[in-house]
Design a protein around this motif. Structure first.
Motif, short mmCIF file in Angstrom:
data_model
loop_
_atom_site.label_atom_id
_atom_site.label_comp_id
_atom_site.label_asym_id
_atom_site.label_seq_id
_atom_site.Cartn_x
_atom_site.Cartn_y
_atom_site.Cartn_z
N PRO A 29 -38.62 49.29 60.65
CA PRO A 29 -38.78 48.64 59.55
C PRO A 29 -38.81 49.25 58.37
O PRO A 29 -39.42 50.54 58.55
N GLU A 30 -38.50 48.61 56.70
CA GLU A 30 -38.31 49.52 55.62
C GLU A 30 -39.36 48.61 55.20
O GLU A 30 -39.52 47.63 55.02
N ILE A 31 -40.09 49.06 54.35
CA ILE A 31 -39.89 48.00 52.68
C ILE A 31 -38.93 47.96 52.05
O ILE A 31 -38.51 48.79 51.29
N GLN A 32 -39.09 46.73 51.54
CA GLN A 32 -37.91 45.71 51.00
C GLN A 32 -38.51 45.43 50.19
O GLN A 32 -38.04 44.67 48.83
N ASP A 82 -44.63 44.74 50.30
CA ASP A 82 -44.31 45.36 52.23
C ASP A 82 -45.32 45.51 52.42
O ASP A 82 -46.11 46.54 52.46
N ILE A 141 -45.87 48.20 56.57
CA ILE A 141 -45.71 48.53 58.04
C ILE A 141 -46.99 49.01 58.52
O ILE A 141 -46.95 49.35 58.17
N TYR A 179 -43.27 48.42 65.81
CA TYR A 179 -43.20 47.85 64.77
C TYR A 179 -42.75 46.90 63.82
O TYR A 179 -42.01 46.12 64.64
N ARG A 195 -42.19 44.73 59.57
CA ARG A 195 -42.59 44.87 58.38
C ARG A 195 -43.49 43.30 57.69
O ARG A 195 -43.21 41.82 58.97
#
Length: 215
Positions: free
Chosen positions: A20-23, A27, A29, A134, A136
């Motif tokens: 997952p990535e910071i959107q 946010d 993680i 992981y 988000r």
């Protein structure tokens, strides 16, 4: 990363999914260290929850370590151990300001009747849950709670759903010292509601068990 992957009713797999990535700047993680399989997940597994899509990762009861933070997150830092409530809420607008976090309209663009929930279908926002390495977590300054030093991971994990749900049921029941209380259902939530009834001062607590009949 490895994650639980829904493939249809009664079919789940462990699959590789992208990290997952910071959107959004709020946010975080989280690297998941513990996660539960809730009784509610069985509804998803059996295909009973509308708009549960293939590829979904379940899991709304989890704790972990913060590995990445958005630019607007102020209350957490990388390396913090946190527990995450299952509701996703912004903390800013009408429902959240009334303490009705489950109805946060900002967290779920898919529905006007329920807020976002981790790993609980697109009806609840389509967020992947914590049965993965992981996850988000939106609104990092609102939901996640620092785990105190000395608290075990297992105890912290129970605070993501089971304990507060049972406690709130007992609280909403208006239990007073000396009351007699009956709890219908002896699953984890029912057992916790019974224990919390004693906490509120009930003199007698009974738990009724029964079997669901599939129609």
């Amino acid at each position: 990363m490895k994650a639980m992957n829904y493939r249809g009713p009664y079919r789940v797999r462990i699959a590789e999914k992208p990290l997952p990535e910071i959107q959004h700047p709020q946010d975080i993680i989280l690297q998941v260290t513990r996660a539960c399989i809730c009784g509610s997940d069985l509804h998803l597994y059996r295909g009973k929850v509308p708009d549960t899509r293939v590829g979904t990762t379940f899991g709304h009861e989890f704790i972990g370590v913060v590995r990445e933070i958005g630019t607007q997150v102020q209350n957490l830092k990388i390396g913090d151990k946190v527990l995450v409530p299952f509701n996703i809420s912004c903390g800013k607008f009408t429902f959240c300001l009334q303490g009705l976090y489950a109805y946060c309209q900002e967290s779920n663009a898919m529905s006007a009747t329920v807020g976002g929930v981790f790993g609980y279908s697109h009806l609840a926002g389509g967020f992947d849950g914590g049965q993965a390495e992981y996850v988000r977590v939106p609104y990092g300054d609102v939901g996640p709670v620092l785990i105190p030093e000395g608290m075990s991971d297992e105890d912290a994990l129970l605070l993501t759903d089971v304990v507060p749900t049972g406690y709130s049921a007992a609280e909403m029941g208006g239990i007073k010292k000396g009351d007699t209380v009956v709890v219908f259902g002896a699953g984890p939530i029912g057992i916790m509601a019974a224990r919390c009834a004693w906490l509120f001062g009930a003199a007698r607590v009974g738990v009724a068990t029964f079997k669901w009949r599939q129609i």
